[in-house]
Design an enzyme around this catalytic site. Structure first.
Site, PDB file in Angstrom:
ATOM      1  CB  CYS A  80      41.098 104.126 -18.057  1.00 55.29           C
ATOM      2  SG  CYS A  80      39.362 104.376 -18.061  1.00 55.29           S
ATOM      3  CG  HIS A 132      39.264 100.235 -18.815  1.00 58.47           C
ATOM      4  ND1 HIS A 132      39.711 100.939 -17.782  1.00 58.47           N
ATOM      5  CD2 HIS A 132      40.518  99.698 -19.113  1.00 58.47           C
ATOM      6  CE1 HIS A 132      40.971 100.393 -17.455  1.00 58.47           C
ATOM      7  NE2 HIS A 132      41.522  99.887 -18.581  1.00 58.47           N
ATOM      8  CG  HIS A 144      45.178  99.193 -18.634  1.00 60.53           C
ATOM      9  ND1 HIS A 144      44.254  98.908 -17.879  1.00 60.53           N
ATOM     10  CD2 HIS A 144      46.001  98.308 -18.606  1.00 60.53           C
ATOM     11  CE1 HIS A 144      44.494  97.723 -17.482  1.00 60.53           C
ATOM     12  NE2 HIS A 144      45.681  97.325 -17.894  1.00 60.53           N
TER      13      HIS A 144
END
Length: 188
Positions: A80, A132, A144
């Site tokens: 990510c 994240h 993402h």
């Protein structure tokens, strides 16, 4: 061209479709999505709009790239934060820190209702805050690199999984100038 963008937004909204490299026509339509979600000229300067469009376009160029833990190269895979740092480096020439947690300390804190294309969105996916990160695209969607076995994709913030884990958002682009310099002065 406007019809193609509208179709993409509607398709994403209605079906939750996830684009991959096999969907080249869909990916090409997605590349223009930034223009359909640009802030109005009364809200921000044109430099901000340009920087946001560059970020969104660059992020969408990575659709379908495979996830790789610790990955920072599109050729071998991205995690990510690897995705986000590549997007910012290649779109606007700014190098971000390596981890989502470090990125969460940059820029201006913004609320969910204030999100604009190019903003960073953070989630608690590993039982710790800011584990994240993704890039907001507009229309309630973000891009993402999800997790092992996945590929870079577009998802809805409103989905049950992401909504429950939403941690916050940061704006790294100065709305008046389109610059990132002022936002990062505090960490240098």
């Amino acid at each position: 061209m406007q019809i193609r963008r509208l179709l993409l937004v509607l398709t994403l909204a209605l079906s939750g479709i996830q684009a991959t490299h096999a969907d080249e026509p869909m990916q090409q339509m997605a590349m223009g999505m930034a223009n359909s979600e640009s802030p109005s000229s009364g809200d921000t300067g044109s430099d901000y709009v340009s920087a946001a469009e560059q970020l969104v376009d660059q992020a969408l160029a990575y659709l379908g790239v495979r996830y790789r833990f610790g990955g920072t190269s599109p050729e071998t895979g991205l995690d990510c934060s690897g995705l986000v740092l590549n997007v910012f480096r290649n779109a606007i020439g700014f190098d971000l820190p390596r981890t989502a947690a470090e990125m969460s300390r940059l820029g201006d804190k913004i609320g969910r209702q204030e999100l604009k294309p190019g903003d960073l969105v953070f989630f608690n996916t590993m039982r710790r805050a800011f584990s994240h990160v993704g890039i907001y695209l507009g229309d309630g969607k973000f891009v993402h690199a999800p997790s092992t076995g996945g590929k870079v994709r577009v998802e809805a913030l409103s989905s049950s999984y992401w909504s429950k884990r939403f941690n916050g958002a940061r704006r790294l682009i100065d709305e008046d100038s389109g610059s990132t310099a002022d936002s990062f002065a505090a960490i240098r």
